[in-house]
Design an enzyme around this catalytic site. Structure first.
Site, PDB file in Angstrom:
ATOM      1  N   TYR A   1      10.735   4.730   1.582  1.00 21.32           N
ATOM      2  CA  TYR A   1      11.824   3.541   2.328  1.00 21.32           C
ATOM      3  C   TYR A   1      13.166   3.776   1.459  1.00 21.32           C
ATOM      4  O   TYR A   1      14.344   3.206   2.476  1.00 21.32           O
ATOM      5  CB  TYR A   1      11.243   1.936   1.855  1.00 21.32           C
ATOM      6  CG  TYR A   1      10.227   1.649   2.829  1.00 21.32           C
ATOM      7  CD1 TYR A   1      10.234   1.140   4.057  1.00 21.32           C
ATOM      8  CD2 TYR A   1       8.820   1.960   2.379  1.00 21.32           C
ATOM      9  CE1 TYR A   1       9.003   0.904   5.054  1.00 21.32           C
ATOM     10  CE2 TYR A   1       7.623   1.670   3.186  1.00 21.32           C
ATOM     11  CZ  TYR A   1       8.236   1.178   4.418  1.00 21.32           C
ATOM     12  OH  TYR A   1       6.859   0.958   5.424  1.00 21.32           O
TER      13      TYR A   1
ATOM     14  N   ASP B   1       0.633  -1.304   0.057  1.00 20.86           N
ATOM     15  CA  ASP B   1       0.112  -0.041   0.044  1.00 20.86           C
ATOM     16  C   ASP B   1       0.762   1.382  -0.010  1.00 20.86           C
ATOM     17  O   ASP B   1       0.259   2.374  -0.096  1.00 20.86           O
ATOM     18  CB  ASP B   1      -0.888   0.058   1.269  1.00 20.86           C
ATOM     19  CG  ASP B   1      -0.263  -0.013   2.592  1.00 20.86           C
ATOM     20  OD1 ASP B   1       1.050   0.093   2.274  1.00 20.86           O
ATOM     21  OD2 ASP B   1      -0.817   0.153   3.600  1.00 20.86           O
TER      22      ASP B   1
END
Length: 440
Positions: free
Chosen positions: A262, A171
């Site tokens: 990330y 997601d």
């Protein structure tokens, strides 16, 4: 209109209430006949399950609902399996994060040694789950959120390569699209994204609006002027706000594309580890924050017998995405989502058997992904190094190979030093006894 039967694997997750709420919101567009929650931890699941009973009594009265720890009851004659397992729970996540920090290396849930440890734990349970589902529902779609998705997808693809009804998704691209939509004042569902990379390791190359205008240059300008925050910033813990804020740094250094958040761990490992508290990691933040809030609120709702004024949902995007993906498949809507698929030329200058994350149309026959062609040297080098880490990690699992595990950690940009890699690996082996294969 056909009604679908679904099972949520990991029914005791703190993310489940949001997923349940998404199913309620979509009850007209994606109607259900039966919903089952399944978890191996019955005590934990019961708290969420009793909240669900109250929710459905008030807002989905005709739904056939149950929760169980019995595999046969859970997986018999279902159309969709929504999977969000966490092997070892938050107790093992805490070790994933704190052990690397003992050696001066980032401790993070899905990245670096933490993701490596979590991945080796997840593979066995994911393979077993798919076998259990296929025993009772051969045609069910398995929509998998289980982390670390890149490692899990690589392992699953090796074992079930011919099974075309398994789809690994994440997601975070949707979270980013919603955040872009908020800062632009636009509907994120109208975007046409061009995305490439690996899970938690990718970039938006283009982001077209409904008129075909690329909004990436506009977003870059806004982020550089105002910074960047998640669309649901008021619901996020501080660590997530810090994570999104790093997008500005990444764009200053590498301005070509919009990065997945990330990537900060791989691009700035020394800086990120300097900001981490080895005694209080993200796992502690979740256990003391979201975990307590969600379970306390579920207990309160169950005791009071109403969901009026309930504040149990965290991050709508998580639940909304998996429901909308199922809806797009079920009704052949061919909506666009960023998903994980085998490369096969989509990124033309990396290996075909890589599990890449790209945009795809999702319809009744599954994903039809869009290629992005060649990528330039820097991004190709980043991806190939991370891909080698992922493949060696999965090799280590199936071959029970200490050497492959050591090579994987040595290659990871968060570690890079072989002596550190060996120390971290040895400590993780002790911590994961009973979860990992015995590495020889």
């Amino acid at each position: 209109m056909k009604k679908y039967n679904i099972v949520i694997v990991g029914g005791g997750s703190t993310w489940t209430p949001g997923l349940l709420n998404s199913l309620v919101k979509k009850k007209n567009e994606f109607p259900l006949g039966k919903l089952i929650m399944y978890d191996t931890n019955g005590e934990r699941q019961a708290v969420i399950g009793e909240f669900a009973r109250v929710l459905f009594k008030e807002r989905y009265a005709d739904l056939d609902f149950m929760y169980t720890t019995d595999k046969e009851m859970a997986f018999k004659e279902v159309d969709f399996v929504f999977c969000q397992m966490r092997t070892g729970g938050y107790q093992m996540r805490e070790k994933d994060e704190k052990i690397p920090l003992q050696f001066g290396v980032i401790g993070q849930e899905t990245c670096g040694p933490g993701g490596f440890a979590y991945g080796l734990r997840s593979i066995r349970d994911m393979i077993q789950l798919i076998q259990d589902v296929r025993k009772h529902s051969k045609e069910a779609w398995i929509l998998n959120y289980t982390n670390p998705a890149a490692i899990v997808a690589e392992a699953v693809n090796r074992v079930f390569n011919d099974d075309k009804r398994i789809l690994n998704i994440c997601d975070q691209p949707v979270n980013l699209l919603r955040s872009y939509g908020k800062i632009l004042g636009m509907n994120p569902y109208e975007f046409e994204p061009v995305y490439f990379g690996l899970n938690h390791f990718g970039w938006f190359k283009h982001l077209y609006d409904k008129n075909g205008v690329d909004m990436v240059p506009v977003i870059k300008k806004i982020v550089k002027e105002r910074g960047f925050a998640p669309a649901d910033a008021e619901q996020r813990d501080k660590s997530w706000l810090d994570t999104y804020a790093m997008v500005e740094d990444m764009l200053n250094d590498f301005p070509e594309y919009l990065p997945n958040t990330y990537l900060q761990y791989y691009l700035y490992p020394e800086y990120k580890v300097s900001k981490m508290d080895p005694n209080h990691t993200r796992a502690n933040e979740v256990m003391n924050g979201r975990e307590k809030r969600v379970f306390e609120e579920c207990r309160r709702v169950a005791a009071e017998g109403t969901v009026e004024n309930a504040h149990v949902v965290h991050n709508d995007a998580h639940g909304d995405m998996i429901v909308e993906v199922a809806e797009s498949i079920a009704f052949n809507k061919n909506s666009l989502y960023v998903v994980i698929v085998e490369n096969n030329g989509l990124i033309s200058n990396i290996q075909d058997n890589a599990m890449v994350e790209v945009t795809a149309c999702l319809g009744i026959n599954g994903p039809r992904p869009f290629g992005v062609g060649k990528i330039d040297t820097f991004y190709k080098g980043m991806i190939e190094q991370q891909l080698a880490f992922e493949k060696l990690t999965v090799d280590a699992y199936f071959e029970e190979s200490y050497n492959k595990a050591l090579k994987a950690l040595t290659l990871n940009r968060i570690v890079t030093d072989a002596k550190k890699a060996r120390k971290i690996l040895d400590a993780l082996i002790v911590a994961n006894e009973g979860y990992w294969p015995e590495l020889k």
